[in-house]
Design a protein around this motif. Sequence first.
Motif, PDB file in Angstrom:
ATOM      1  N   LEU A 126       0.840  -1.195   0.000  1.00 33.30           N
ATOM      2  CA  LEU A 126       0.000   0.000   0.000  1.00 33.30           C
ATOM      3  C   LEU A 126       0.876   1.247   0.000  1.00 33.30           C
ATOM      4  CD1 LEU A 126      -2.793   1.379   0.299  1.00 33.30           C
ATOM      5  CD2 LEU A 126      -2.550   1.087   2.780  1.00 33.30           C
ATOM      6  N   VAL A 127       1.915   1.245   0.817  1.00 35.00           N
ATOM      7  CA  VAL A 127       2.887   2.346   0.877  1.00 35.00           C
ATOM      8  C   VAL A 127       4.255   1.731   0.601  1.00 35.00           C
ATOM      9  CG1 VAL A 127       3.778   4.276   2.220  1.00 35.00           C
ATOM     10  CG2 VAL A 127       1.465   3.425   2.665  1.00 35.00           C
ATOM     11  N   PRO A 128       4.718   1.733  -0.641  1.00 30.58           N
ATOM     12  CA  PRO A 128       5.982   1.065  -0.969  1.00 30.58           C
ATOM     13  C   PRO A 128       7.174   1.670  -0.241  1.00 30.58           C
ATOM     14  CG  PRO A 128       4.719   1.573  -2.955  1.00 30.58           C
ATOM     15  CD  PRO A 128       4.052   2.298  -1.822  1.00 30.58           C
ATOM     16  N   ASP A 129       8.120   0.813   0.083  1.00 28.77           N
ATOM     17  CA  ASP A 129       9.381   1.252   0.667  1.00 28.77           C
ATOM     18  C   ASP A 129      10.281   1.726  -0.471  1.00 28.77           C
ATOM     19  OD1 ASP A 129      11.914   1.502   1.741  1.00 28.77           O
ATOM     20  OD2 ASP A 129      11.830  -0.357   2.898  1.00 28.77           O
ATOM     21  N   PRO A 130      10.626   3.017  -0.517  1.00 26.60           N
ATOM     22  CA  PRO A 130      11.421   3.524  -1.641  1.00 26.60           C
ATOM     23  C   PRO A 130      12.813   2.920  -1.731  1.00 26.60           C
ATOM     24  CG  PRO A 130      11.210   5.192   0.086  1.00 26.60           C
ATOM     25  CD  PRO A 130      10.293   4.085   0.441  1.00 26.60           C
ATOM     26  N   LEU A 139       4.528  -0.631   3.764  1.00 27.68           N
ATOM     27  CA  LEU A 139       3.491  -0.672   4.791  1.00 27.68           C
ATOM     28  C   LEU A 139       2.146  -1.027   4.163  1.00 27.68           C
ATOM     29  CD1 LEU A 139       3.095  -0.128   7.825  1.00 27.68           C
ATOM     30  CD2 LEU A 139       2.517   2.237   7.215  1.00 27.68           C
ATOM     31  N   GLY A 140       1.438  -1.972   4.767  1.00 27.35           N
ATOM     32  CA  GLY A 140       0.129  -2.364   4.253  1.00 27.35           C
ATOM     33  C   GLY A 140       0.254  -3.128   2.948  1.00 27.35           C
ATOM     34  N   ARG A 141      -0.867  -3.696   2.501  1.00 26.46           N
ATOM     35  CA  ARG A 141      -0.889  -4.423   1.242  1.00 26.46           C
ATOM     36  C   ARG A 141      -2.204  -4.138   0.506  1.00 26.46           C
ATOM     37  NH1 ARG A 141       3.618  -4.673   2.572  1.00 26.46           N
ATOM     38  NH2 ARG A 141       5.019  -6.497   2.698  1.00 26.46           N
ATOM     39  N   VAL A 142      -2.107  -4.025  -0.815  1.00 26.70           N
ATOM     40  CA  VAL A 142      -3.286  -3.973  -1.674  1.00 26.70           C
ATOM     41  C   VAL A 142      -3.530  -5.396  -2.152  1.00 26.70           C
ATOM     42  CG1 VAL A 142      -4.268  -3.083  -3.817  1.00 26.70           C
ATOM     43  CG2 VAL A 142      -2.848  -1.599  -2.369  1.00 26.70           C
ATOM     44  N   CYS A 143      -4.760  -5.870  -1.997  1.00 21.66           N
ATOM     45  CA  CYS A 143      -5.066  -7.288  -2.235  1.00 21.66           C
ATOM     46  C   CYS A 143      -6.312  -7.443  -3.101  1.00 21.66           C
ATOM     47  CB  CYS A 143      -5.304  -8.006  -0.909  1.00 21.66           C
ATOM     48  SG  CYS A 143      -4.020  -7.779   0.332  1.00 21.66           S
ATOM     49  N   GLU A 144      -6.485  -8.676  -3.563  1.00 17.09           N
ATOM     50  CA  GLU A 144      -7.701  -9.059  -4.291  1.00 17.09           C
ATOM     51  C   GLU A 144      -8.201 -10.387  -3.736  1.00 17.09           C
ATOM     52  OE1 GLU A 144      -6.440  -9.380  -8.308  1.00 17.09           O
ATOM     53  OE2 GLU A 144      -6.526  -7.209  -8.693  1.00 17.09           O
ATOM     54  N   PRO A 145      -9.498 -10.507  -3.499  1.00 15.88           N
ATOM     55  CA  PRO A 145     -10.041 -11.826  -3.160  1.00 15.88           C
ATOM     56  C   PRO A 145     -10.040 -12.705  -4.412  1.00 15.88           C
ATOM     57  CG  PRO A 145     -11.811 -10.227  -3.358  1.00 15.88           C
ATOM     58  CD  PRO A 145     -10.533  -9.458  -3.515  1.00 15.88           C
ATOM     59  N   THR A 146     -10.116 -13.996  -4.232  1.00 18.53           N
ATOM     60  CA  THR A 146     -10.119 -14.890  -5.389  1.00 18.53           C
ATOM     61  C   THR A 146     -11.362 -14.694  -6.244  1.00 18.53           C
ATOM     62  OG1 THR A 146     -11.075 -16.616  -3.974  1.00 18.53           O
ATOM     63  CG2 THR A 146      -8.674 -16.637  -4.298  1.00 18.53           C
ATOM     64  N   HIS A 147     -12.431 -14.201  -5.649  1.00 13.59           N
ATOM     65  CA  HIS A 147     -13.640 -13.821  -6.389  1.00 13.59           C
ATOM     66  C   HIS A 147     -14.288 -12.672  -5.630  1.00 13.59           C
ATOM     67  CE1 HIS A 147     -16.193 -15.765  -3.342  1.00 13.59           C
ATOM     68  NE2 HIS A 147     -15.321 -16.761  -3.371  1.00 13.59           N
ATOM     69  N   VAL A 182      -9.053  -4.787  -1.975  1.00  8.14           N
ATOM     70  CA  VAL A 182      -9.098  -4.403  -0.567  1.00  8.14           C
ATOM     71  C   VAL A 182      -7.681  -4.118  -0.080  1.00  8.14           C
ATOM     72  CG1 VAL A 182      -9.120  -6.861   0.081  1.00  8.14           C
ATOM     73  CG2 VAL A 182      -9.765  -5.139   1.765  1.00  8.14           C
ATOM     74  N   ALA A 183      -7.527  -3.059   0.672  1.00  8.31           N
ATOM     75  CA  ALA A 183      -6.260  -2.769   1.333  1.00  8.31           C
ATOM     76  C   ALA A 183      -6.327  -3.303   2.757  1.00  8.31           C
ATOM     77  CB  ALA A 183      -5.993  -1.267   1.352  1.00  8.31           C
ATOM     78  N   VAL A 184      -5.221  -3.861   3.222  1.00  8.12           N
ATOM     79  CA  VAL A 184      -5.150  -4.334   4.601  1.00  8.12           C
ATOM     80  C   VAL A 184      -3.886  -3.765   5.242  1.00  8.12           C
ATOM     81  CG1 VAL A 184      -6.390  -6.467   4.068  1.00  8.12           C
ATOM     82  CG2 VAL A 184      -3.890  -6.464   4.057  1.00  8.12           C
ATOM     83  N   SER A 185      -3.990  -3.488   6.532  1.00  8.01           N
ATOM     84  CA  SER A 185      -2.822  -3.046   7.287  1.00  8.01           C
ATOM     85  C   SER A 185      -2.986  -3.525   8.724  1.00  8.01           C
ATOM     86  CB  SER A 185      -2.682  -1.520   7.251  1.00  8.01           C
ATOM     87  OG  SER A 185      -1.528  -1.114   7.953  1.00  8.01           O
ATOM     88  N   GLY A 186      -2.084  -4.396   9.171  1.00  7.96           N
ATOM     89  CA  GLY A 186      -2.134  -4.865  10.544  1.00  7.96           C
ATOM     90  C   GLY A 186      -1.821  -3.734  11.506  1.00  7.96           C
ATOM     91  N   GLY A 187      -2.546  -3.665  12.604  1.00  6.82           N
ATOM     92  CA  GLY A 187      -2.348  -2.604  13.577  1.00  6.82           C
ATOM     93  C   GLY A 187      -3.079  -1.334  13.200  1.00  6.82           C
ATOM     94  N   SER A 188      -2.712  -0.230  13.829  1.00  9.23           N
ATOM     95  CA  SER A 188      -3.421   1.045  13.633  1.00  9.23           C
ATOM     96  C   SER A 188      -3.250   1.542  12.206  1.00  9.23           C
ATOM     97  CB  SER A 188      -2.882   2.093  14.608  1.00  9.23           C
ATOM     98  OG  SER A 188      -2.997   1.631  15.937  1.00  9.23           O
TER      99      SER A 188
END
Length: 285
Positions: A126-130, A139-147, A182-188
């Motif tokens: 979601l926020v790439p490490d340069p 930080l975080g991930r952009v994801c897709e469900p299988t359907h 869907v974006a996910v980020s563990g924690g706050s």
Amino acid sequence: MPRLSEVIAALDALWPAERAESWDAVGTVVGEPDQEVSRVLFAVDPVQETVDEAVGLGADLLVTHHPLYLRGTTTVAASTFKGRVVHTLIKNEIALHVAHTNADTADPGVSDALAGALDLNVVRPLVPDPSDPEGRRGLGRVCEPTHPLTVRELAARAAERLPATAQGIRVAGDPEATVRTVAVSGGSGDSLFDHVRAAGVDAFLTADLRHHPVSEARAHSPLALLDAAHWATEWPWCELGAAQLDEISDRHGWDLRVHVSKTVTDPWTAHVASAPTSSAMGAPN
């Protein structure tokens, strides 16, 4: 059996301390470098409950996600709860090592583990490490469900797959809206709304969402928000980290016994549902 210094070197290779945020406190907190390690326990929080679990397990090393001392201290007196943790660890010859924001941005990291628990396919950070030329850390991930899923179905999946907590899963948005990304980020995660909007996802699952940021985010877009307990969104990383250390142990012939704490250290202990409303989701159970 490996020495603590050897195990810590392996953990530092997974989660280099220099990749932690400047305000963070990661690395080894307690432990003799030459002590032997045969059993390791992973947990989210370095609190008395998990330390006592490590003692009962006969662990030589406790690896946690959250730091013990995030800010400076002038005492480790056993009359303080953090001091008691330190005393218990030292008296039982248990080392403590912390991987926090350096594990958040790792590849794989905390949000990869969260995505895996929810059966979501990771597309990118979601926020790439340069500093990562491959564009996999961040930080975080952009994801897709299988359907495609509805928001309601995604919330139900999170409630089923993540460890049970008093909070459960809170939802803001149309429960019947379709979720393709869907974006996910563990924690706050409510500091990440600008990145979430820029990613153009349908939903964002994280923890510790506050009233005003959520209200503003909902006013900007139809983005659906799913708010889980902080501890629950980070616990899957314990299983990931344990599996990574298991693989390292097998490769080096260390024969470590690696465990994951099942102790619930989420601070909220009960939930009382509001009276039924006419909302589409209805009152929580």
